[in-house]
Design an enzyme around this catalytic site. Structure first.
Site, PDB file in Angstrom:
ATOM      1  N   HIS A   1       0.817  -1.212   0.000  1.00  0.00           N
ATOM      2  CA  HIS A   1       0.000   0.000   0.000  1.00  0.00           C
ATOM      3  C   HIS A   1       0.851   1.262   0.000  1.00  0.00           C
ATOM      4  O   HIS A   1       0.476   2.274  -0.593  1.00  0.00           O
ATOM      5  CB  HIS A   1      -0.916  -0.010   1.227  1.00  0.00           C
ATOM      6  CG  HIS A   1      -2.009   1.006   1.180  1.00  0.00           C
ATOM      7  ND1 HIS A   1      -3.083   0.902   0.322  1.00  0.00           N
ATOM      8  CD2 HIS A   1      -2.201   2.150   1.881  1.00  0.00           C
ATOM      9  CE1 HIS A   1      -3.885   1.936   0.504  1.00  0.00           C
ATOM     10  NE2 HIS A   1      -3.372   2.710   1.435  1.00  0.00           N
TER      11      HIS A   1
ATOM     12  N   HIS B   1     -10.246   2.627  -0.838  1.00  0.00           N
ATOM     13  CA  HIS B   1     -10.429   2.210   0.551  1.00  0.00           C
ATOM     14  C   HIS B   1     -11.245   0.922   0.535  1.00  0.00           C
ATOM     15  O   HIS B   1     -12.268   0.786   1.211  1.00  0.00           O
ATOM     16  CB  HIS B   1     -11.096   3.310   1.379  1.00  0.00           C
ATOM     17  CG  HIS B   1     -10.292   3.685   2.587  1.00  0.00           C
ATOM     18  ND1 HIS B   1     -10.830   3.939   3.818  1.00  0.00           N
ATOM     19  CD2 HIS B   1      -8.953   3.827   2.752  1.00  0.00           C
ATOM     20  CE1 HIS B   1      -9.875   4.240   4.685  1.00  0.00           C
ATOM     21  NE2 HIS B   1      -8.728   4.179   4.054  1.00  0.00           N
TER      22      HIS B   1
END
Length: 741
Positions: A47, A94
Site C-alpha cells: 500500500h 479504501h
C-alpha cells in the site's frame, strides 16, 4: 508494553519476506528494534511502497500537457487551467476497510483524499467516487452498498464538499471484495501551493489536528493482503473519521499555507507518522528528530510502535519556518485543534525517534520510501488461459432474441444501466453552489467562480472489458472518460487512476496488470492526458476469486466558456437526432450478453484511438460553434439504452423520439452493440444544413437517425416504449431492490 524480541518469524507476521528482513538487518547493520520493524513493515507494504507496481507505473506518461508537478511528486496532481489557477486532484482506494466496516471504511476514504487535496494548498470543490459491489440480490451486498453510500454521503455532506459524479457497477466477482474508490478535486492559485517536504536544519516539526489513538494500526498492511474470514477480526485496522474536525483542519491548514509560514505539509494517511516523517525527510534530503512524548494522545499507555503506526484520521505533519511557531499555534488554537511541536529538522538524513527517554528509531528515511530504498519487484507474468477461450466464442450461435421489447427492459433496468439516483440523492451535490451539472449526466461540471470557465470531471472503467482484454479494456476506460468530458463541452486535460487488481504474486494477475498499464499509457499519450498519480490496490480477492481487473480512470477537463456546457438529455421537440461513429455489432462483455444470456464472453470492443480523437475534436468543434443541443456517448447497453436515456434524463421534462436505426446483420446485435467511439447528438432543425456541412468537414461517418417527439420512443416503426415505462424502469430499479430486506 514489553516489546517482543525481533526475529525472522516476527518479521513474517508483519508481512515482510525473509529476503526483505535480511535487507533491513543489512542496511541497519543490526537487528531492528520492534518499533523499527513496525515502521519498515508499513512503509514496505504494498500500500505504501508500490513495490510490485512502481516499475510498471514509471512507464506511464507522467509529464507534459498542463501538469505543474510530475506524477507522484506531491500529495496530489496539479494541472494548470489558466488565469493563475490550478486544479489539484487525486483518486484513492479504501477497498479492504469498506469490506469489513463499510460506513467508516468509505467515510475515511473520503476524508483521506480530501486531505491530500488541501495539503496542496487547494480548497476542495468537488468529490467523486467509483464503486463496485456484488449483485443486489445478495443480502450482504445490500448491507455493504448501503453502508458505503451512507459513509460517503455523511462525510462529504458534513465536511461541506459537493459529491458531483461517480459510477456504480454490480457483478458477482465483487461480492466478497467491494471496490470503494474516492476522488477529490480542489482549486488553488499557482503562488499558494504547498509541498510535502522537510528541509532547513532546526525548523520545527508540528503534529496538528486530532489526537492520536490506536485506530487504524497496520491499516496499510491490512490493505496489502487478501480478504479472508480472518479479515472480520481486523476491524481495529479500520480508521474512524470525524468530518467536522476535518473541516476545521482544512481552514487552519489553508490559513498557514496562505500566510507562508511553512516549509512543507503532509497528510497522515496510511502508515501515519511513520510515512509523513520519512517521506517528507527524504523529499527534502534531510532528517528529523522526533519526540513521541509530545504527540497528543487520546488513549493511555500507547507505545512508540503504536504511535508511529496509528492511522488516526484528521492529522497533519507540518514543517514550519523558524520564527512562525507562535503564528501557527495561534491559528490552530483559534480552530480548536491540537498543535504541538514534536521535533525539528536535521541535516543528517536520519529519522530519529524517541519515546520515554529511549531512542526507538534510527533509520535513513531514504531506506523506507517509495522511489528510495523500498523494494522494487518485477513479477512473473503468464497470460491467463481463459482469455483465448473467451475470444473464441461464436456469437452467431447465440439464439435470436425473439422479444426485443422484453430484452430491452431487462437491460435498461439492470442496476449497471439504471439510474443511480438512489445513491446520489444521499449526497449533497450542490453545497458551495459551484455545481452546474451534477450526478446523472455524462460528466460533472463545476463552475470556477470569478471566471467564465468550468471543470468537467468523470470516473470510468468497465471491468468486464478489462477482464476480457486488459490492454484494450484499459484503453477504453481512458477513451470513455475523455468522451464523457467532451460530451459535456470540455477538453480533456489529465487523469488520475485507481488500479484495482488481485494478488500480484499470481502470474496471471500480474500479466493483466502489465497489459492494462500498457493500454492506459498508450491512450493517455495519444490524448495528451498525462497521469498525475493515483493509487494501486492489489490483493482484491476473496476466498472465492479475484475481482475483475478494474483500473478506474478519474479524468478532468476544462470548459473554456460556460455557454459551451452540454448535457445528455434531449432539449426540444422537433430537434434532429444524429449518431457519430460506426457500429460493428460488438457484444463482447456487453450488458445485453450478461443480462439476457447470463454470459461474459468474447473480446472487448475494438478501440481505434485516432478515430476516437477525431470524434472528440469534431464534437468539441460543433459544440463551440453552437450547433449541438445535446450530446451523449453510447456505452453500456448500446444505442437503444443511450437513446432512452436521452429521452428521460430530465425526468421532469421527458421528450420522446422517433428513430430509424439501420440493422447490419441481426436486430439484437445492432440495438445492443457496445461498439466504441459513438455519440448521439441532437440539433435544431433550422441548423441542419450548417451542422451537416460542418460535420462533413470534420469527421465521418455520421447519420441522421430521427427526430425528437412529444411522446414515446419509437424504434424502426416497430418497437414503441412509453416514456412513463422508461422512467419506471430506469429510476425505480435500484430502489426496488434496496427495499428487498
Amino acid at each position: 508494553m514489553i516489546e517482543p524480541e525481533v526475529t525472522l518469524e516476527l518479521a513474517k507476521e508483519h508481512g515482510l519476506t525473509e529476503e526483505e528482513y535480511g535487507w533491513i538487518c543489512e542496511r541497519l547493520g543490526r537487528t531492528p528494534t520492534f518499533t523499527e520493524l513496525g515502521v519498515f513493515s508499513v512503509m514496505w507494504s504494498e500500500h505504501c511502497s508500490y513495490k510490485n507496481s512502481i516499475a510498471l507505473l514509471k512507464t506511464l506518461p507522467r509529464e507534459g500537457g498542463k501538469l505543474l508537478v510530475g506524477a507522484g511528486e506531491e500529495n496530489a496532481g496539479l494541472v494548470d487551467i489558466g488565469d493563475g489557477l490550478a486544479i489539484a486532484f487525486k483518486i484513492e482506494s479504501h477497498n479492504h476497510p469498506s469490506a469489513v466496516e463499510p460506513y467508516q471504511g468509505a467515510a475515511t476514504g473520503v476524508g483521506g483524499i480530501l486531505r491530500d487535496i488541501f495539503t496542496m494548498g487547494a480548497r476542495p470543490i468537488a468529490a467523486l467516487n467509483s464503486l463496485r459491489f456484488g449483485t443486489l440480490d445478495d443480502k450482504r451486498t445490500r448491507y455493504l452498498f448501503e453502508g458505503v453510500v451512507k459513509g460517503i454521503g455523511d462525510y462529504g455532506n458534513s465536511f461541506g464538499v459537493p459529491t458531483v459524479a461517480g459510477e456504480v457497477y454490480f457483478d458477482e466477482c465483487y461480492k466478497g471484495n467491494p471496490l470503494v474508490n474516492a476522488m477529490a478535486i480542489g482549486l488553488v492559485k499557482h503562488n499558494q501551493t504547498a509541498s510535502a517536504t522537510a528541509k532547513g536544519e532546526g525548523n520545527p516539526v508540528f503534529i496538528v489536528g486530532s489526537a492520536t489513538g490506536r485506530d487504524g494500526i497496520h491499516g496499510a498492511t491490512f490493505a496489502s493482503e487478501e480478504i479472508s474470514e480472518a479479515s472480520e477480526a481486523k476491524r481495529p485496522s479500520v480508521q474512524v473519521g470525524d468530518p467536522f474536525t476535518e473541516k476545521l483542519l482544512l481552514e487552519a491548514t489553508l490559513e498557514i499555507i496562505k500566510n507562508d509560514w511553512i516549509i512543507g505539509i503532509q497528510d497522515m494517511g496510511a502508515a501515519g507518522i511513520s510515512c509523513s516523517t520519512s517521506e517528507m525527510s527524504d523529499k527534502g534530503e534531510s532528517g528529523m528528530k522526533i519526540d513521541l512524548d509530545k504527540v497528543p494522545l487520546r488513549e493511555v499507555d500507547m507505545s512508540a510502535y503504536e504511535i508511529m503506526l496509528s492511522e488516526s484520521q484528521e492529522r497533519m505533519l507540518v514543517v514550519a519556518k523558524k520564527g512562525c511557531e507562535e503564528d501557527i499555534i495561534k491559528t490552530f488554537d483559534k480552530w480548536d485543534l491540537h498543535c504541538e511541536i514534536i521535533g525539528y529538522v536535521t541535516d543528517k538524513k536520519i529519522l530519529e525517534v524517541h519515546h520515554n527517554g529511549e531512542k526507538k528509531v534510527e533509520v535513513n528515511p531514504f531506506e523506507l520510501v517509495l522511489g528510495g530504498g523500498a523494494p522494487v519487484y518485477n513479477r512473473e507474468t503468464r497470460k491467463p488461459k481463459y482469455i483465448d477461450e473467451k475470444h473464441s466464442f461464436d456469437f452467431l450461435k447465440l439464439p435470436q432474441t425473439e422479444n426485443i421489447n422484453e430484452a430491452f427492459k431487462k437491460v435498461f433496468s439492470s442496476p449497471n444501466i439504471a439510474s443511480k439516483r438512489w445513491v446520489y440523492e444521499q449526497y449533497d451535490s450542490m453545497v458551495r453552489t459551484n455545481t452546474i451539472v451534477g450526478p446523472g449526466s455524462d460528466a460533472a461540471v463545476i463552475y470556477i467562480k470569478e471566471t467564465n470557465k468550468a471543470i468537467a470531471a468523470k470516473t470510468d472503467c468497465n471491468g468486464r472489458y478489462v477482464y476480457l482484454n486488459p490492454k484494450e479494456g484499459a484503453k477504453i476506460a481512458v477513451a470513455e472518460s475523455a468522451r464523457n468530458i467532451v460530451c459535456s463541452g470540455g477538453k480533456p486535460l489529465a487523469i488520475t487512476n485507481c488500479l484495482n487488481f488481485g494478488n500480484p504474486y499470481k502470474p496471471e494477475i500480474y500479466w493483466t496488470f502489465k497489459e492494462a498499464i500498457e493500454g492506459m499509457g498508450e491512450a493517455c499519450r495519444f490524448f495528451n492526458t498525462p497521469v498525475t498519480g493515483g493509487n494501486v490496490s492489489f490483493y482484491n480477492e476473496s476466498p472465492d476469486a479475484a475481482v475483475y481487473p478494474t483500473p478506474v480512470i478519474g479524468m478532468v477537463g476544462l470548459i473554456e466558456d460556460l455557454k459551451h456546457i452540454t448535457t445528455a438529455n434531449f432539449k426540444n421537440i422537433g430537434d434532429l437526432i444524429y449518431v457519430f461513429g460506426e457500429d460493428k455489432e460488438e457484444l463482447g462483455g456487453s450488458e445485453f450478453l450478461k443480462v439476457v444470456h447470463n454470459k461474459v464472453e468474447g473480446n472487448a470492443p475494438h478501440i481505434d484511438l485516432q478515430i476516437e480523437q477525431n470524434l472528440h475534436n469534431t464534437i468539441l468543434s460543433l459544440i463551440n460553434d453552437g450547433l449541438i443541443e445535446s450530446a451523449h456517448d453510447i456505452s453500456e447497453g448500446g444505442i437503444l439504452s443511450a437513446l432512452a436515456e436521452c429521452c428521460i434524463l430530465d425526468d421532469e421534462k421527458p421528450i420522446g423520439a422517433e428513430v430509424n436505426i439501420p440493422i447490419k446483420t441481426r436486430e439484437d446485435f445492432t440495438l445492443f452493440s457496445e461498439s466504441q467511439s459513438r455519440i448521439i447528438v441532437s440539433v435544431k432543425a433550422k441548423n441542419k444544413k450548417l451542422f451537416e456541412e460542418s460535420a462533413s468537414k470534420l469527421f465521418t461517418p455520421f447519420i441522421q437517425i430521427g427526430e425528437t417527439k412529444k411522446e414515446n420512443l419509437t424504434i424502426n416503426d416497430k418497437y414503441i416504449f412509453e416514456l412513463d415505462v422508461l422512467l419506471e424502469l430506469y429510476y425505480k430499479s435500484i430502489p426496488l431492490k434496496m427495499n428487498e430486506y
